[in-house]
Design a protein around this motif. Sequence first.
Motif, PDB file in Angstrom:
ATOM      1  N   PRO A   1     122.036  -7.812  51.923  1.00 61.93           N
ATOM      2  CA  PRO A   1     121.539  -9.489  52.821  1.00 61.93           C
ATOM      3  C   PRO A   1     121.284 -10.488  51.623  1.00 61.93           C
ATOM      4  O   PRO A   1     121.133 -10.280  50.307  1.00 61.93           O
ATOM      5  CB  PRO A   1     120.469  -9.077  53.888  1.00 61.93           C
ATOM      6  N   ASP A   2     121.635 -11.272  52.131  1.00 62.45           N
ATOM      7  CA  ASP A   2     120.914 -12.739  51.334  1.00 62.45           C
ATOM      8  C   ASP A   2     119.622 -13.167  51.904  1.00 62.45           C
ATOM      9  O   ASP A   2     119.407 -13.850  52.452  1.00 62.45           O
ATOM     10  CB  ASP A   2     122.530 -13.523  51.886  1.00 62.45           C
ATOM     11  N   PRO A   3     118.620 -13.438  50.709  1.00 62.26           N
ATOM     12  CA  PRO A   3     117.512 -14.090  50.963  1.00 62.26           C
ATOM     13  C   PRO A   3     117.532 -15.534  51.256  1.00 62.26           C
ATOM     14  O   PRO A   3     116.209 -15.887  52.505  1.00 62.26           O
ATOM     15  CB  PRO A   3     117.181 -14.228  49.855  1.00 62.26           C
ATOM     16  N   ASN A   4     118.853 -16.142  51.551  1.00 60.48           N
ATOM     17  CA  ASN A   4     119.442 -17.373  52.107  1.00 60.48           C
ATOM     18  C   ASN A   4     119.428 -17.318  53.510  1.00 60.48           C
ATOM     19  O   ASN A   4     119.847 -18.515  54.000  1.00 60.48           O
ATOM     20  CB  ASN A   4     119.651 -18.515  51.346  1.00 60.48           C
ATOM     21  N   ALA A   5     119.520 -16.426  54.406  1.00 57.81           N
ATOM     22  CA  ALA A   5     120.938 -16.553  55.253  1.00 57.81           C
ATOM     23  C   ALA A   5     119.571 -16.695  56.067  1.00 57.81           C
ATOM     24  O   ALA A   5     118.411 -16.816  55.960  1.00 57.81           O
ATOM     25  CB  ALA A   5     120.926 -14.922  55.270  1.00 57.81           C
ATOM     26  N   PRO A   6     120.378 -17.095  57.347  1.00 56.62           N
ATOM     27  CA  PRO A   6     119.225 -17.551  58.809  1.00 56.62           C
ATOM     28  C   PRO A   6     118.812 -16.193  59.341  1.00 56.62           C
ATOM     29  O   PRO A   6     119.272 -15.202  58.768  1.00 56.62           O
ATOM     30  CB  PRO A   6     120.011 -18.038  59.832  1.00 56.62           C
ATOM     31  N   GLY A   7     117.606 -16.355  60.073  1.00 51.95           N
ATOM     32  CA  GLY A   7     117.026 -15.053  60.822  1.00 51.95           C
ATOM     33  C   GLY A   7     115.654 -15.144  60.194  1.00 51.95           C
ATOM     34  O   GLY A   7     115.100 -14.720  58.933  1.00 51.95           O
ATOM     35  N   GLU A   8     114.456 -14.210  61.072  1.00 54.16           N
ATOM     36  CA  GLU A   8     113.732 -13.799  60.622  1.00 54.16           C
ATOM     37  C   GLU A   8     113.699 -12.720  60.086  1.00 54.16           C
ATOM     38  O   GLU A   8     114.313 -11.725  59.393  1.00 54.16           O
ATOM     39  CB  GLU A   8     112.834 -13.301  61.591  1.00 54.16           C
ATOM     40  N   PRO A   9     113.141 -12.826  58.582  1.00 53.88           N
ATOM     41  CA  PRO A   9     113.232 -11.682  57.380  1.00 53.88           C
ATOM     42  C   PRO A   9     112.303 -10.726  58.422  1.00 53.88           C
ATOM     43  O   PRO A   9     111.303 -10.274  58.246  1.00 53.88           O
ATOM     44  CB  PRO A   9     112.167 -13.055  56.031  1.00 53.88           C
ATOM     45  N   PHE A  10     112.972  -9.984  57.429  1.00 55.12           N
ATOM     46  CA  PHE A  10     112.144  -8.370  57.383  1.00 55.12           C
ATOM     47  C   PHE A  10     112.369  -7.319  56.415  1.00 55.12           C
ATOM     48  O   PHE A  10     113.691  -6.986  56.609  1.00 55.12           O
ATOM     49  CB  PHE A  10     112.524  -7.311  58.907  1.00 55.12           C
ATOM     50  N   SER A  11     111.565  -6.754  56.326  1.00 49.52           N
ATOM     51  CA  SER A  11     111.802  -5.584  54.574  1.00 49.52           C
ATOM     52  C   SER A  11     110.864  -4.320  54.684  1.00 49.52           C
ATOM     53  O   SER A  11     109.822  -4.900  55.096  1.00 49.52           O
ATOM     54  CB  SER A  11     110.822  -6.703  52.785  1.00 49.52           C
ATOM     55  N   VAL A  12     111.620  -3.267  53.607  1.00 45.76           N
ATOM     56  CA  VAL A  12     110.871  -2.545  53.482  1.00 45.76           C
ATOM     57  C   VAL A  12     110.915  -1.588  52.515  1.00 45.76           C
ATOM     58  O   VAL A  12     112.786  -1.704  52.093  1.00 45.76           O
ATOM     59  CB  VAL A  12     111.190  -1.298  54.823  1.00 45.76           C
ATOM     60  N   VAL A  13     110.636  -1.234  51.560  1.00 51.11           N
ATOM     61  CA  VAL A  13     110.413  -0.115  50.555  1.00 51.11           C
ATOM     62  C   VAL A  13     109.894   0.460  50.550  1.00 51.11           C
ATOM     63  O   VAL A  13     109.587   0.860  50.973  1.00 51.11           O
ATOM     64  CB  VAL A  13     109.910  -1.380  48.792  1.00 51.11           C
ATOM     65  N   ILE A  14     110.967   0.822  50.133  1.00 51.19           N
ATOM     66  CA  ILE A  14     110.970   2.999  50.553  1.00 51.19           C
ATOM     67  C   ILE A  14     110.227   3.172  49.327  1.00 51.19           C
ATOM     68  O   ILE A  14     110.603   2.917  48.340  1.00 51.19           O
ATOM     69  CB  ILE A  14     113.126   3.132  49.569  1.00 51.19           C
ATOM     70  N   PRO A  15     109.280   4.116  49.754  1.00 45.42           N
ATOM     71  CA  PRO A  15     109.048   4.750  48.542  1.00 45.42           C
ATOM     72  C   PRO A  15     110.112   5.851  48.125  1.00 45.42           C
ATOM     73  O   PRO A  15     110.044   6.826  48.061  1.00 45.42           O
ATOM     74  CB  PRO A  15     108.262   5.935  49.561  1.00 45.42           C
ATOM     75  N   PRO A  16     109.349   5.659  46.715  1.00 44.95           N
ATOM     76  CA  PRO A  16     110.426   5.764  45.202  1.00 44.95           C
ATOM     77  C   PRO A  16     109.823   7.335  45.775  1.00 44.95           C
ATOM     78  O   PRO A  16     109.374   7.874  45.373  1.00 44.95           O
ATOM     79  CB  PRO A  16     109.770   5.009  44.229  1.00 44.95           C
ATOM     80  N   PRO A  17     110.824   8.570  45.980  1.00 45.37           N
ATOM     81  CA  PRO A  17     110.295   9.875  45.325  1.00 45.37           C
ATOM     82  C   PRO A  17     111.023  10.182  43.767  1.00 45.37           C
ATOM     83  O   PRO A  17     111.653   9.378  43.294  1.00 45.37           O
ATOM     84  CB  PRO A  17     111.896   9.897  45.281  1.00 45.37           C
ATOM     85  N   ASN A  18     109.642  10.523  43.183  1.00 41.45           N
ATOM     86  CA  ASN A  18     109.997  11.388  42.217  1.00 41.45           C
ATOM     87  C   ASN A  18     111.699  11.789  41.342  1.00 41.45           C
ATOM     88  O   ASN A  18     111.913  12.630  42.184  1.00 41.45           O
ATOM     89  CB  ASN A  18     109.613  12.517  41.506  1.00 41.45           C
ATOM     90  N   VAL A  19     112.228  11.334  40.968  1.00 48.60           N
ATOM     91  CA  VAL A  19     113.029  12.803  39.648  1.00 48.60           C
ATOM     92  C   VAL A  19     112.785  13.384  39.385  1.00 48.60           C
ATOM     93  O   VAL A  19     112.622  13.970  37.943  1.00 48.60           O
ATOM     94  CB  VAL A  19     113.971  11.331  38.810  1.00 48.60           C
ATOM     95  N   THR A  20     112.252  14.346  40.289  1.00 45.31           N
ATOM     96  CA  THR A  20     111.761  15.933  39.594  1.00 45.31           C
ATOM     97  C   THR A  20     113.188  16.995  40.540  1.00 45.31           C
ATOM     98  O   THR A  20     112.646  17.622  40.473  1.00 45.31           O
ATOM     99  CB  THR A  20     110.455  15.902  40.030  1.00 45.31           C
ATOM    100  N   GLY A  21     114.196  16.189  40.465  1.00 49.36           N
ATOM    101  CA  GLY A  21     115.386  17.130  41.092  1.00 49.36           C
ATOM    102  C   GLY A  21     115.824  16.972  42.387  1.00 49.36           C
ATOM    103  O   GLY A  21     116.714  16.248  42.039  1.00 49.36           O
TER     104      GLY A  21
END
Length: 916
Positions: A39-59
């Motif tokens: 998405p473009d931060p300057n695009a129209p529309g109500e913002p909705f955001s989720v940052v994914i819980p980062p999984p550990n790089v352990t395999g």
Amino acid sequence: MKAVSSFNNASEMLAKVYEPVETEARWQKAWEESRIFHPDPNAPGEPFSVVIPPPNVTGSLHMGHAFNSALIDTIVRFQRLLGKNTLCLPGTDHASIAVQTILERQLKEQGKSKEDLGRKGFLDLAWRWKVQSGGIIVNQMRRLGYSADWQRERFTLDKGLNDAVIEAFVLLHEQGLIYRGEYLVNWCPASNSAVSDLEVETRDVKGSLWYFRYPLKNSSAYLEIATTRPETLLGDVAVAVNPDDKRYKSLVGQKLILPLVGREIFIIADDHVDANFGTGCVKVTPAHDPNDFAIGMRHNLSQVTVIDKNGSMNDMAGIFAGLDRFQARKAVVAAMEAKGLLVKIETYQHSIPYSDRGKVPIEPLLSFQWFVNAEPLALNCREALDTDHLKFVPKRWEKVYRNWLIDIRDWCISRQLWWGHQIPVWFVISETNSQLNEHTPYIVARTSVEALEQARECYGDKIVINQDEDVLDTWFSSGLWPFSTLGWPDSNSADFQCWYPNSTLVTGFDIIFFWVARMTMMASSFTKKMPFKEVYIHGLVRDENNCKMSKSMGNGIDPLVLIDRYGADALRFALVWEVAGAGQDIRLDYNRNENTSLKVESSRNFANKIWNACRFTLMNLNDQNTNNLGTPDPRQLKLSDRWILSRLAQVNIEMSEYYSSYNLGEAAKAIYEFTWNDLCDWFIELAKRRINSDDYTLRQTTFQVLMIVLEQILVMLHPLMPHITEELWHGLMRVPANVFLANQPWPMIDRGAIDNLLEQQFLEFIEAIRIVRNLRTVAGLKPNQFAPVLFVTKRSDLAAVLKESIQDIMSLTRAELVEILWESPELPSCLSGMSGELQVLLPIDGLVDLEALRIRLERDLSKANKEILILINRLDNPNFINKAPEIIVSEAKTNLEQLKIQSAVAQGRLDNILGF
């Protein structure tokens, strides 16, 4: 990708059998190449955001990650369908302790150590591991169907996030919230690092309680103490008693001789001592026990460390030096016994803290570490709860979160590792101060150049600076995740301005303290806002033995195993379906020998059901362009048309409410039942007769209604099963390949179509059909046998519905004729059934062998009654009720009720065969 509109016919568009793996890979590639999730931060529309819980790089990921992923992507895709400017930001975590433990283990197998490689060589190895393991994880995440913005993918050790970590450390230090001191910490001998309280797992173990005699100085008397850790006796500096314990009041202030060591120690009084535990006398070892440390601080006691960081006894342990701590335990007990100072040994059940990463018992040790004063940060978080700036779903988790914030301890943030964010502190070394200790001056700075400039300004030119070798706790960097990923500390960045605070955090309840609290504390300090508006807490995935799935326990399931067999959509749907309530655990049935799952298989069957419904429609359209079907004329709508459109509007409302309120399991159930039961089992079955009609208007209206329903179902189902719905939507709508269902609008609700009375009447129609079919089965009629059907009711509205549906009734029940009557007629022989105010009669005279039917019904009745008698006798037996497991007793009661119903039905059918 080939444009769907170029296909020649329906059979080319949709294969006879749905192949999920090929379809999912094709659409995943198409979505990413089109960048529709960037998405473009300057695009129209109500913002909705989720940052994914980062999984550990352990395999690789396990099923718990798949569950979290399915929930997050369901929420994200729904919000995107609502037209919001939606960002789903993916990433991975460097996992300091876990990765370093894995790599050091691998080096040990090669006969090497990290010191052999040096810090730079070891970090090069770690980065290679990250590329390999991180690639596996990202591939798994993509296969799960994440509609994530992979162009914005982040890693907790990438440059931007490292800059954010350094900035956060410097700011907290400037605020006086970071300090260095020697305190008792949780030490993990396996990873050779301090770990936080949250990384300690308490286990109940069957151990021993040893009773020892400590002689009084210049006396033949002694005090008897009880301990679970004899090896720490060597570091005792006092024995404590409760000040109100009359047994020892006169001894307070006197001296004891510490056995095996000969050191004089005092008897002290402290309220912490439980007079009822053991003998009421407690050995005090401030350097090896947190409670003893607190006692030592109150009484200004010395601190004697007898165990090294590697878990072995040090020089202060005297003759026991060099022994492993558990070997020393046995040796100390043997020595005490040899001196006649061992009184007794009792079996004792108690709790032992284990390192969650190292999987060995924690050793409380004195160590110089970096700490964060957590109370001021926690205060901000509590105020955010009070002002309703942070909401938990379900709300009950708010109390758990709040309680932890109330009784919070300072956060030990330093780790004795190489893999991680190196602490931005430089110690000032001079000719007179070359050894690091509590008096060594240090500089906190953003770079080494800045640190050197400050050091020379303060201490002159004849100094050198050495950066602290420790790294920061992994949770320090992941605590910045909601805003560091969006450009912080540049709060003016377009991404930060648009999508911060995050809309929703989706995570398991097991890391409320590890992660959720860390993020809220960090955000409150650096952004003056809570990092997200809502926290959706879900349960854990458990295995067939009800154990939490995890890689460390070896009971995890690689989601790709089931994806390769059933498809990602089927796995996602099965996992979300199991969410009976937010925050509750789910148990995934899984056959490890065959890599199968009945629940995922059922979801795959559901996918096939939808596929077949769409293919049936396309095949019968005879390549008519679905875009030219037009909308149905309300005057041409039949009863079933009006019913399905009313149900569609109701389900649209339900799905929107379920998705919005995080009742995702209910959303899965609602769309499943509507699609399978209402659409496939009833409407399509009723539509088949009309599709084959010579009446063009009837056919066209049926197709128009069917297309409306199918298109809306695909949109509503898309958040749960994105790949198959995208494929079917393209097949039905025949749009170009660069137009996607994934970013279409949520269907408008046709509230004018809602007719609750009609829906109730149609349910009565469905029940009437079921009764007729059931009576035919009881009579033993073959599918090609036609029989008359009579409906008796005094309700004019119900009679009108049945009259309007006579042709459908005849088609669905193989009825020779259908009559709707006000009174029940006298018939020579028939079967009958009742549903509310409707009686259904199936005349069977001349159609079946009545004598054979009577014999069969009597046999069924006799069998049911015998089983009823057996269960009644069993339930009347006090031994069974009192001794049998509750689940067995409950099952017997349920079976009895079911058998009574079966008996009544069989008796009723016998009575209803008139003429016998």
